[in-house]
Design an enzyme around this catalytic site. Structure first.
Site, short mmCIF file in Angstrom:
data_model
loop_
_atom_site.label_atom_id
_atom_site.label_comp_id
_atom_site.label_asym_id
_atom_site.label_seq_id
_atom_site.Cartn_x
_atom_site.Cartn_y
_atom_site.Cartn_z
N SER A 1 0.78 -1.24 0.00
CA SER A 1 0.00 0.00 0.00
C SER A 1 0.81 1.28 0.00
O SER A 1 0.25 2.35 -0.30
CB SER A 1 -0.92 0.00 1.22
N TYR B 1 22.09 1.03 10.84
CA TYR B 1 21.29 0.18 9.94
C TYR B 1 22.02 -1.14 9.63
O TYR B 1 21.77 -2.16 10.25
CB TYR B 1 20.92 0.93 8.64
N LYS C 1 17.96 -8.17 8.39
CA LYS C 1 18.13 -8.24 6.94
C LYS C 1 19.09 -9.38 6.55
O LYS C 1 18.95 -9.97 5.49
CB LYS C 1 18.60 -6.89 6.38
N VAL D 1 12.51 8.28 1.01
CA VAL D 1 11.63 8.70 2.10
C VAL D 1 10.37 7.84 2.07
O VAL D 1 9.63 7.85 1.08
CB VAL D 1 11.20 10.18 1.95
P1 NAD Z 1 6.46 1.40 4.11
O1 NAD Z 1 6.27 1.76 5.54
O2 NAD Z 1 6.20 2.43 3.08
O3 NAD Z 1 5.52 0.12 3.72
C1 NAD Z 1 5.27 -0.92 4.59
C2 NAD Z 1 4.13 -1.78 4.05
O4 NAD Z 1 3.94 -2.88 4.96
C3 NAD Z 1 2.77 -1.08 3.96
O5 NAD Z 1 2.07 -1.54 2.82
C4 NAD Z 1 2.05 -1.55 5.22
O6 NAD Z 1 0.62 -1.53 5.14
C5 NAD Z 1 2.57 -2.97 5.28
N1 NAD Z 1 2.45 -3.58 6.60
C6 NAD Z 1 3.06 -3.25 7.76
N2 NAD Z 1 2.70 -4.10 8.74
C7 NAD Z 1 1.87 -5.01 8.19
C8 NAD Z 1 1.18 -6.15 8.67
N3 NAD Z 1 1.30 -6.57 9.93
N4 NAD Z 1 0.38 -6.83 7.81
C9 NAD Z 1 0.23 -6.43 6.50
N5 NAD Z 1 0.89 -5.37 6.00
C10 NAD Z 1 1.69 -4.67 6.83
O7 NAD Z 1 7.92 0.79 4.01
P2 NAD Z 1 9.03 0.74 2.86
O8 NAD Z 1 10.10 1.71 3.22
O9 NAD Z 1 8.44 0.74 1.52
O10 NAD Z 1 9.66 -0.69 3.18
C11 NAD Z 1 9.35 -1.87 2.45
C12 NAD Z 1 10.58 -2.76 2.44
O11 NAD Z 1 11.62 -2.10 1.71
C13 NAD Z 1 11.15 -3.04 3.84
O12 NAD Z 1 11.63 -4.36 3.87
C14 NAD Z 1 12.31 -2.07 3.93
O13 NAD Z 1 13.30 -2.48 4.83
C15 NAD Z 1 12.81 -2.10 2.49
N6 NAD Z 1 13.68 -0.97 2.11
C16 NAD Z 1 13.31 0.32 2.42
C17 NAD Z 1 14.18 1.35 2.08
C18 NAD Z 1 13.85 2.79 2.39
O14 NAD Z 1 14.74 3.64 2.32
N7 NAD Z 1 12.61 3.10 2.72
C19 NAD Z 1 15.38 1.08 1.39
C20 NAD Z 1 15.68 -0.24 1.03
C21 NAD Z 1 14.82 -1.27 1.41
#
Ligand code: NAD
Length: 403
Positions: free
Chosen positions: A55, A240, A249, A279
């Site tokens: 989402s 991190y 991770k 972000v």
């Molecule tokens: P985000 O907070 O935008 O998205 C998290 C998603 O998880 C949302 O869709 C939320 O509804 C869902 N969610 C959370 N708890 C839940 C649950 N219990 N049941 C069902 N859905 C649930 O986060 P993001 O930054 O897009 O992170 C997504 C992945 O990408 C993570 O593994 C993160 O570590 C990785 N990541 C993020 C970055 C960054 O800079 N943001 C960089 C590299 C990797």
């Protein structure tokens, strides 16, 4: 009601339905502007895609890329707050309503479950729906970011922490609401905190999803699955890469190895995918990260290499998932973080880091862009949206909720 942002520290507690929809539509337009998406060599295009964490952030961009780049049917799972008469929904709810509306208009299958992806009930119900509507899945994307997880067997609730390992860590930190740069000290994690963070953000639940899909015979020949990670560099390592979240991770790498072995039976594969820092609601909660991002934005924009979630996903699909010559590292991971980790970029960020203060924040970093991107996550500050207009918090959405 007139909906204005309510920011509390590093979160915004409301969201704007039209602003979120406009964000989603911009991402769809970006993906469509890069067409055609023709898999290179033997790779087949994605047809039936399951995105867990669909989402917001990287999961939403994944779903948009699969659907509007390749015409894939998508099943999305997320945990979002619905609206009431007097309160807005969370941003991911509005994003998903807008995504589904656009997908249906384009004649694409799109269905969503709003519930706790860690639970067995969620897995069972999603799998029943996939079985009824979609048939076998050829891409499973695990993009959850959550502060806690209830173990589906024992019922115990685990929390994740963002702490260094071994010794305390003192670093520059930006208070994003007061715009003050000061020092914070984060105490090291206990052994227990390391274990609980791995339990929440490690690979166990990814494997449970894949096992459940496999048992239901819903994994297609050649199925791919990916989970997302961040590796970063020197500035972010203490909080991190080499910290509690980094341990979780690492557990994704373990899970990917095991899944790769299991999936070889159907000619499939499992990989951790390394994405750049952007972000999102998840990253804005990590100490040090907002200041690092504000500096990174300035440097990468000057170099002309700035990317957000949708640009990263467009490249992950075209340069890694659906090509015969993916960019892989020695640990079998897909990589699209190479522009951020370019030594020239990192050297410039490292040179700015010790100099930045409250007074010169806007000169040495692009904090304005950080703030703009942060507010946009919640649908605020988007061009073409009338923020002075009376706006109903309710939107048309037909998500299934997990019983
Ligand atoms: P985000 O907070 O935008 O998205 C998290 C998603 O998880 C949302 O869709 C939320 O509804 C869902 N969610 C959370 N708890 C839940 C649950 N219990 N049941 C069902 N859905 C649930 O986060 P993001 O930054 O897009 O992170 C997504 C992945 O990408 C993570 O593994 C993160 O570590 C990785 N990541 C993020 C970055 C960054 O800079 N943001 C960089 C590299 C990797």
């Amino acid at each position: 009601m007139v909906i204005s942002p309510k920011v509390r520290g590093f979160i915004c507690t409301n969201a704007h339905p039209q602003g979120c929809a406009a964000n989603v539509n911009q991402q769809i337009e970006f993906i469509q502007s890069k067409a055609p998406y023709t898999p290179a060599g033997k790779a087949a295009a994605p047809k039936n895609v399951l995105v867990i964490g669909a989402s917001t952030g990287y999961g939403l961009a994944t779903r948009i890329t699969a659907a509007f780049g390749y015409g894939a049917a998508t099943m999305g799972v997320f945990f979002e707050k619905p609206p009431t008469e007097r309160k807005t929904a969370s941003a991911g709810y509005y994003n998903s309503a807008a995504f589904e509306a656009a997908a249906h208009q384009a004649g694409l299958y799109a269905k969503s479950f709003n519930g706790d992806a860690f639970s067995t009930a969620c897995k069972t119900q999603v799998i029943e729906q996939i079985n009824a509507d979609m048939g076998k899945i050829d891409l499973v994307v695990y993009s959850l970011a959550s502060p806690r997880r209830q173990d589906p067997v024992t019922g115990e609730v685990y929390s994740s922490t963002l702490k260094p390992i071994g010794s305390s860590y003192t670093a520059k930190n930006l208070h994003t609401d007061s715009q003050v740069v000061s020092e914070i000290t984060v105490e090291p994690a206990t052994e227990e905190e390391i274990l609980t963070t791995v339990k929440v953000m490690g690979g166990e639940d990814w494997q449970l999803w894949m096992d459940a899909l496999n048992e239901a015979d819903l994994l297609s020949e050649g199925v791919q699955t990916v989970a997302y990670t961040y590796l970063g560099e020197k500035i972010t390592w203490p909080i991190y890469g080499h910290a509690t979240i980094g341990k979780a991770k690492e557990d994704l790498d373990r899970a990917a190895d095991e899944l790769r072995t299991q999936l070889s039976a159907v000619g499939g594969s499992a990989r951790v995918s390394v994405l750049k820092a952007v972000v999102t609601q998840a990253s804005s909660a990590i100490p040090v990260m907002p200041l690092y991002l504000a500096i990174l934005f300035k440097v990468m924009q000057e170099e002309g290499t700035h990317e957000g979630c949708i640009e990263q996903l467009q490249r992950l699909f075209t340069e890694c998932l659906y090509t015969d010559t993916p960019r892989l590292d020695d640990d079998h991971r897909f990589r699209v973080d190479e522009l951020e980790l370019d030594p020239t970029i990192q050297a410039k960020v490292e040179a700015i880091w010790p100099q930045v203060t409250t007074e010169n924040l806007h000169d040495l970093s692009d904090f304005a862009r950080y703030q703009t991107e942060f507010l946009r996550l919640f649908g605020f500050g988007v061009e073409g949206v009338d923020y002075a207009a009376e706006t109903a918090p309710q939107v048309d959405a037909s998500f299934s909720s997990v019983e």
